[in-house]
Design a protein around this motif. Structure first.
Motif, PDB file in Angstrom:
ATOM      1  N   MET A   1     -19.341   0.232 -11.876  1.00 29.12           N
ATOM      2  CA  MET A   1     -18.939  -0.057 -10.521  1.00 29.12           C
ATOM      3  C   MET A   1     -17.977  -1.244 -10.489  1.00 29.12           C
ATOM      4  O   MET A   1     -16.979  -1.209  -9.778  1.00 29.12           O
ATOM      5  N   LYS A   2     -18.274  -2.280 -11.279  1.00 29.97           N
ATOM      6  CA  LYS A   2     -17.427  -3.465 -11.299  1.00 29.97           C
ATOM      7  C   LYS A   2     -16.038  -3.122 -11.853  1.00 29.97           C
ATOM      8  O   LYS A   2     -15.033  -3.593 -11.339  1.00 29.97           O
ATOM      9  N   ASN A   3     -15.998  -2.285 -12.892  1.00 32.90           N
ATOM     10  CA  ASN A   3     -14.715  -1.873 -13.468  1.00 32.90           C
ATOM     11  C   ASN A   3     -13.891  -1.090 -12.452  1.00 32.90           C
ATOM     12  O   ASN A   3     -12.676  -1.248 -12.375  1.00 32.90           O
ATOM     13  N   SER A   4     -14.538  -0.252 -11.683  1.00 38.16           N
ATOM     14  CA  SER A   4     -13.834   0.535 -10.668  1.00 38.16           C
ATOM     15  C   SER A   4     -13.251  -0.365  -9.588  1.00 38.16           C
ATOM     16  O   SER A   4     -12.124  -0.158  -9.136  1.00 38.16           O
ATOM     17  N   LEU A   5     -14.023  -1.367  -9.201  1.00 33.76           N
ATOM     18  CA  LEU A   5     -13.556  -2.299  -8.184  1.00 33.76           C
ATOM     19  C   LEU A   5     -12.360  -3.103  -8.690  1.00 33.76           C
ATOM     20  O   LEU A   5     -11.366  -3.271  -7.982  1.00 33.76           O
ATOM     21  N   VAL A   6     -12.418  -3.595  -9.913  1.00 31.50           N
ATOM     22  CA  VAL A   6     -11.319  -4.361 -10.505  1.00 31.50           C
ATOM     23  C   VAL A   6     -10.078  -3.478 -10.623  1.00 31.50           C
ATOM     24  O   VAL A   6      -8.961  -3.900 -10.289  1.00 31.50           O
ATOM     25  N   THR A   7     -10.249  -2.251 -11.058  1.00 28.38           N
ATOM     26  CA  THR A   7      -9.136  -1.312 -11.173  1.00 28.38           C
ATOM     27  C   THR A   7      -8.511  -1.047  -9.813  1.00 28.38           C
ATOM     28  O   THR A   7      -7.285  -1.046  -9.663  1.00 28.38           O
ATOM     29  N   PHE A   8      -9.331  -0.838  -8.820  1.00 27.02           N
ATOM     30  CA  PHE A   8      -8.837  -0.581  -7.458  1.00 27.02           C
ATOM     31  C   PHE A   8      -8.048  -1.780  -6.930  1.00 27.02           C
ATOM     32  O   PHE A   8      -6.962  -1.621  -6.356  1.00 27.02           O
ATOM     33  N   VAL A   9      -8.545  -2.981  -7.134  1.00 27.54           N
ATOM     34  CA  VAL A   9      -7.856  -4.189  -6.672  1.00 27.54           C
ATOM     35  C   VAL A   9      -6.521  -4.348  -7.410  1.00 27.54           C
ATOM     36  O   VAL A   9      -5.505  -4.693  -6.793  1.00 27.54           O
ATOM     37  N   CYS A  10      -6.496  -4.083  -8.696  1.00 25.51           N
ATOM     38  CA  CYS A  10      -5.241  -4.181  -9.465  1.00 25.51           C
ATOM     39  C   CYS A  10      -4.211  -3.169  -8.970  1.00 25.51           C
ATOM     40  O   CYS A  10      -3.034  -3.500  -8.809  1.00 25.51           O
ATOM     41  N   ILE A  11      -4.636  -1.953  -8.727  1.00 25.27           N
ATOM     42  CA  ILE A  11      -3.734  -0.914  -8.245  1.00 25.27           C
ATOM     43  C   ILE A  11      -3.192  -1.280  -6.863  1.00 25.27           C
ATOM     44  O   ILE A  11      -1.992  -1.147  -6.601  1.00 25.27           O
ATOM     45  N   MET A  12      -4.053  -1.758  -5.985  1.00 24.16           N
ATOM     46  CA  MET A  12      -3.614  -2.144  -4.647  1.00 24.16           C
ATOM     47  C   MET A  12      -2.628  -3.313  -4.698  1.00 24.16           C
ATOM     48  O   MET A  12      -1.644  -3.338  -3.955  1.00 24.16           O
ATOM     49  N   SER A  13      -2.878  -4.280  -5.570  1.00 23.23           N
ATOM     50  CA  SER A  13      -1.953  -5.415  -5.665  1.00 23.23           C
ATOM     51  C   SER A  13      -0.597  -4.968  -6.193  1.00 23.23           C
ATOM     52  O   SER A  13       0.444  -5.444  -5.734  1.00 23.23           O
ATOM     53  N   LEU A  14      -0.582  -4.042  -7.141  1.00 20.86           N
ATOM     54  CA  LEU A  14       0.691  -3.491  -7.633  1.00 20.86           C
ATOM     55  C   LEU A  14       1.442  -2.753  -6.526  1.00 20.86           C
ATOM     56  O   LEU A  14       2.652  -2.900  -6.388  1.00 20.86           O
ATOM     57  N   ILE A  15       0.733  -1.975  -5.768  1.00 20.42           N
ATOM     58  CA  ILE A  15       1.360  -1.225  -4.666  1.00 20.42           C
ATOM     59  C   ILE A  15       1.940  -2.190  -3.639  1.00 20.42           C
ATOM     60  O   ILE A  15       3.074  -2.011  -3.173  1.00 20.42           O
ATOM     61  N   ILE A  16       1.216  -3.214  -3.294  1.00 21.78           N
ATOM     62  CA  ILE A  16       1.690  -4.189  -2.305  1.00 21.78           C
ATOM     63  C   ILE A  16       2.911  -4.936  -2.830  1.00 21.78           C
ATOM     64  O   ILE A  16       3.880  -5.145  -2.095  1.00 21.78           O
ATOM     65  N   MET A  17       2.907  -5.315  -4.093  1.00 19.35           N
ATOM     66  CA  MET A  17       4.040  -6.052  -4.660  1.00 19.35           C
ATOM     67  C   MET A  17       5.308  -5.207  -4.711  1.00 19.35           C
ATOM     68  O   MET A  17       6.402  -5.700  -4.481  1.00 19.35           O
TER      69      MET A  17
END
Length: 126
Positions: free
Chosen positions: A1-17
């Motif tokens: 679950m923690k890995n999924s959350l970290v992955t999701f946050v990384c993907i969202m930050s890339l999309i926003i940037m």
């Protein structure tokens, strides 16, 4: 679950940037494209523009041209983007002269283009 959350946050930050606007060079090239489209429409109609209208067209491109010049001078863009810049500005200049613009100063454009010519390619004499 923690890995999924970290992955999701990384993907969202890339999309926003990457989704926020784009580079200034891309924006300047879009403005040049819009000006080229205006000139093509005028050229198709066979019209000639007045001095005031031509000055307004030139004024619209002052900021994008300055952005492109800085990017080329500071080597912020690669060779392919430099070729795009030279090609688009050459097309703009040809269209502008065909609708009545005179005395275009292309020294800066040709100087930058000549810098990118490899040393082993001889320059044509006219």
């Amino acid at each position: 679950m923690k890995n999924s959350l970290v992955t999701f946050v990384c993907i969202m930050s890339l999309i926003i940037m990457t989704a926020c606007g784009g580079s200034p060079v891309d924006k300047a090239l879009k403005k040049v494209d819009a000006s080229i489209e205006k000139l093509e429409k005028i050229n198709k109609k066979g019209e000639k523009l007045s001095k005031e209208e031509l000055d307004a067209l030139g004024k619209d491109l002052e900021e994008p041209l300055e952005t492109l010049k800085k990017a080329v001078d500071n080597d912020e863009v690669g060779a392919i983007t430099k070729l795009k810049i030279v090609g688009k500005l050459s097309k703009w200049a040809l269209l502008a002269t065909s609708i009545g613009m005179k005395n275009l100063d292309l020294d800066e454009l040709t100087k930058d283009a000549k810098k990118d010519i490899p040393a082993d390619v001889p320059e044509k004499k006219e």
